[in-house]
Design an enzyme around this catalytic site. Structure first.
Site, short mmCIF file in Angstrom:
data_model
loop_
_atom_site.label_atom_id
_atom_site.label_comp_id
_atom_site.label_asym_id
_atom_site.label_seq_id
_atom_site.Cartn_x
_atom_site.Cartn_y
_atom_site.Cartn_z
N PHE A 47 35.44 -2.55 -3.20
CA PHE A 47 35.64 -1.84 -4.48
C PHE A 47 37.01 -1.18 -4.59
O PHE A 47 37.43 -0.83 -5.70
CB PHE A 47 34.55 -0.77 -4.67
CG PHE A 47 34.79 0.49 -3.87
CD1 PHE A 47 35.66 1.47 -4.32
CD2 PHE A 47 34.18 0.70 -2.63
CE1 PHE A 47 35.90 2.63 -3.58
CE2 PHE A 47 34.40 1.84 -1.88
CZ PHE A 47 35.27 2.80 -2.37
N SER A 50 33.67 -3.15 4.63
CA SER A 50 33.40 -2.27 5.78
C SER A 50 33.18 -3.09 7.05
O SER A 50 32.78 -4.26 6.98
CB SER A 50 32.17 -1.42 5.49
OG SER A 50 31.06 -2.27 5.32
N CYS A 64 41.84 1.29 3.18
CA CYS A 64 41.61 0.93 4.59
C CYS A 64 42.81 1.29 5.43
O CYS A 64 42.75 1.24 6.64
CB CYS A 64 41.29 -0.56 4.71
SG CYS A 64 42.69 -1.58 4.26
P1 NAD Z 1 31.31 -2.93 1.64
O1 NAD Z 1 31.36 -3.51 2.99
O2 NAD Z 1 30.19 -2.01 1.30
O3 NAD Z 1 31.30 -4.08 0.53
C1 NAD Z 1 32.20 -5.15 0.58
C2 NAD Z 1 31.54 -6.36 -0.06
O4 NAD Z 1 30.38 -6.70 0.69
C3 NAD Z 1 31.09 -6.09 -1.48
O5 NAD Z 1 31.42 -7.21 -2.26
C4 NAD Z 1 29.58 -5.89 -1.34
O6 NAD Z 1 28.87 -6.34 -2.44
C5 NAD Z 1 29.20 -6.70 -0.12
N1 NAD Z 1 28.12 -6.10 0.69
C6 NAD Z 1 27.81 -4.78 0.82
N2 NAD Z 1 26.80 -4.62 1.69
C7 NAD Z 1 26.45 -5.85 2.13
C8 NAD Z 1 25.48 -6.34 3.07
N3 NAD Z 1 24.65 -5.54 3.69
N4 NAD Z 1 25.42 -7.68 3.28
C9 NAD Z 1 26.26 -8.52 2.66
N5 NAD Z 1 27.20 -8.11 1.75
C10 NAD Z 1 27.31 -6.79 1.50
O7 NAD Z 1 32.73 -2.20 1.40
P2 NAD Z 1 33.17 -1.32 0.16
O8 NAD Z 1 32.43 -0.04 0.19
O9 NAD Z 1 33.17 -2.12 -1.09
O10 NAD Z 1 34.71 -1.08 0.51
C11 NAD Z 1 35.14 -0.10 1.40
C12 NAD Z 1 35.32 -0.63 2.79
O11 NAD Z 1 36.21 -1.74 2.79
C13 NAD Z 1 35.97 0.37 3.73
O12 NAD Z 1 35.34 0.32 4.98
C14 NAD Z 1 37.40 -0.09 3.83
O13 NAD Z 1 38.09 0.31 5.00
C15 NAD Z 1 37.22 -1.56 3.78
N6 NAD Z 1 38.43 -2.26 3.37
C16 NAD Z 1 39.10 -2.96 4.32
C17 NAD Z 1 40.29 -3.57 4.00
C18 NAD Z 1 41.06 -4.31 5.05
O14 NAD Z 1 41.98 -5.00 4.69
N7 NAD Z 1 40.74 -4.20 6.33
C19 NAD Z 1 40.78 -3.52 2.68
C20 NAD Z 1 40.05 -2.82 1.73
C21 NAD Z 1 38.87 -2.19 2.08
#
Ligand code: NAD
Length: 499
Positions: free
Chosen positions: A159, A236, A291
């Site tokens: 997001f 995440s 992140c």
């Molecule tokens: P999230 O992991 O909750 O969601 C990411 C995606 O996974 C979304 O599209 C969501 O719909 C899907 N998702 C959520 N739970 C799931 C599950 N149990 N099984 C399968 N799919 C699932 O992450 P978020 O809250 O949208 O974003 C924040 C996180 O992303 C933070 O931890 C941040 O550090 C990380 N992030 C990392 C980078 C990087 O480049 N390393 C970049 C941006 C964000």
């Protein structure tokens, strides 16, 4: 520019998927409310898609692949050149969407769109980057490597950057000839849908980019789908690990970027005027929802003057002006819990962001938005939750140590590995950090050391599962497969083992 300039749209209604270059109703009956972080008001409904939605998107992508992968790259890249012009034309609208659905300030939303355009520019350079190498390896015998697309690919995004994160993958994966199923975060679907409409206007053929809205079911269906050959995930660590394992088991090429706990080392010799503000901005920018945000600062020796400067500056940052909202109510509660817990465990709250509300805004209902102010926690220990877990909010934990070696030990004990930075005026200190830090992206007097194009983005350890980086040259490698060709059109004068 404060939030007063953000246009709060009343409702986008029931959103659809995007398949074959048009809006298509999801097969689901389940919809999730889309809320504006500024007001906590509903601004639309997002379909929580199903495996059959994914299947429809893959079918469209598979049909398009036959045409798109056979379109010359010089033609494919023209779409990206046009897309750049269109994103620049609609820059303001894109900014507004990002601010509205994500809660960023307009300045931060500007950065989200600008950075996306930078990746797009890199995409436009791909024909020059992948011209095939060829060598006469023996008399009259030539070896050549051609980079070919992988097929139907998928991109799952988080997001926190509604425009940049989808654009980390779209320009590269599509320019090299793949077709894609994109799953935006269900919390910010509007940016991706707008990008798809712009790509259509730029001339992208039907089915090359498809969007399926939804959550876990859509992600699982993408991981399992046999016709998707490669996929990237950004989100995440908990989910990155699951997705990486599941998709790899299904035989896919996977790159899954995860969360982070980025460490920043402050040395007493750091510039007293600039370091305090830079450090605070590194932690509080985008409400800490990056992140690459600085999350733990290790102060080495006597840094009291710097910390005093940080406190003064952090207190001057007001929610709703320089600091945007966090994504949802659960995030507000989670962040506040980390602060309270740290306090109960003995940390000192130097600046307290709990219970803050904007006070200078024309936006009706802004008091119901999801606000957390800048927070500085002192005397944190690395084993407290605020000292070792990703908070993903505008909170900077401060740990004190006596030596740089101790500071690095704390950084390297952390399981993540996105970023590590140092603030110092000593070259020797800087070198010590980037020779020893166990993190993929390192900064010297740069608190958020995001490499800019053409350098690739990607961390180490629990911040990334899979090989390579998602952007830059390694992004090209990830979205292509090498075809090796050996040719002989003339009879070699000398026969050898390759004849
Ligand atoms: P999230 O992991 O909750 O969601 C990411 C995606 O996974 C979304 O599209 C969501 O719909 C899907 N998702 C959520 N739970 C799931 C599950 N149990 N099984 C399968 N799919 C699932 O992450 P978020 O809250 O949208 O974003 C924040 C996180 O992303 C933070 O931890 C941040 O550090 C990380 N992030 C990392 C980078 C990087 O480049 N390393 C970049 C941006 C964000």
């Amino acid at each position: 520019m404060g939030l007063n300039h953000v246009q709060i749209t009343k409702s986008f209604g029931k959103l659809k998927n995007w398949i074959g270059n048009k809006e298509v109703e999801s097969s689901t009956s389940q919809y999730m409310d889309l809320m504006s972080p500024y007001t906590g008001e509903k601004i639309g409904e997002v379909p929580m898609g199903t495996a059959s939605d994914v299947d429809a998107a893959v079918k469209a992508a598979k049909a398009a692949f036959k045409i798109w992968s056979n379109t010359n790259i010089k033609e494919r890249v023209q779409v990206m050149f046009k897309m750049k012009a269109l994103m620049e034309r609609d820059f303001e609208q894109l900014k507004q969407l990002v601010a509205l659905e994500n809660g960023k300030t307009l300045a931060e939303a500007h950065g989200d769109v600008a950075k996306a355009i930078e990746v797009l520019e890199f995409g436009c350079s791909i024909p020059n980057k992948i011209s095939a190498p060829m060598l006469e390896v023996s008399n009259g015998i030539y070896c050549q490597v051609i980079k070919e697309p992988v097929g139907v690919v998928a991109s799952i995004v988080p997001f926190n950057f509604p425009i940049m994160c989808p654009m980390w993958t779209i320009p590269i994966a599509l320019t090299v000839g793949n077709t894609m199923v994109l799953k935006p975060s269900e919390q910010v679907p509007l940016g991706s849908l707008k990008l798809a409409a712009l790509l259509k206007e730029a001339g992208l053929p039907d089915g090359v980019l498809n969007i399926v809205n939804g959550g876990v079911d859509v992600v699982n269906a993408i991981c399992d789908h046999k016709d998707i050959k490669a996929m990237s995930f950004v989100g995440s660590t908990k989910v990155a690990k699951i997705v990486y394992g599941r998709a790899a088991m299904a035989g896919k090429r996977v790159l899954a970027l995860g969360g982070a706990k980025n460490h920043l080392v402050l040395m007493p010799d750091a510039n007293l005027e600039t370091a305090p503000t830079q450090i605070v901005d590194s932690a509080m920018g985008c409400a800490g929802q990056r992140c690459m945000a600085a999350s733990l600062m290790v102060a080495v020796g006597d840094c009291e003057k710097h910390i005093a400067g940080m406190v003064a500056y952090a207190k001057s940052i007001k929610v709703g002006e320089k600091l945007g909202a966090v994504i949802n109510k659960q995030s507000v509660d989670r962040i506040n819990k980390y602060i309270t817990e740290a306090q109960n465990l003995g940390a000192k709250v130097l600046v307290d962001g709990r219970n803050q509300k904007p006070d200078n805004s024309d936006i009706k209902g802004i008091e119901n938005g999801y606000w957390v102010g800048p927070t500085l926690l002192d005397n944190v220990s690395p084993d407290m939750p605020a000292g070792c877990e990703e908070i993903f909010g505008p909170v900077l934990s401060i740990v004190h140590v006596k030596t740089l070696e101790e500071a690095l030990k704390i950084e390297n004990n952390n399981p993540y590995g996105n970023a590590a930075s140092i603030f110092t005026t000593s070259g020797a200190n800087a070198q010590y950090l980037f020779r020893n830090a166990n993190a993929g992206m390192n900064g010297v007097n740069v608190g958020v050391p995001v490499p800019r194009e053409p350098f690739g983005f990607g961390g180490w350890n629990d911040s990334k599962f899979g090989n390579g980086d998602l952007t830059g040259d390694q992004g090209i490698d990830f979205w292509t497969q090498d075809r090796k060709i050996t040719t002989k059109f003339i009879e070699p004068q000398v026969r050898n083992w390759m004849s």
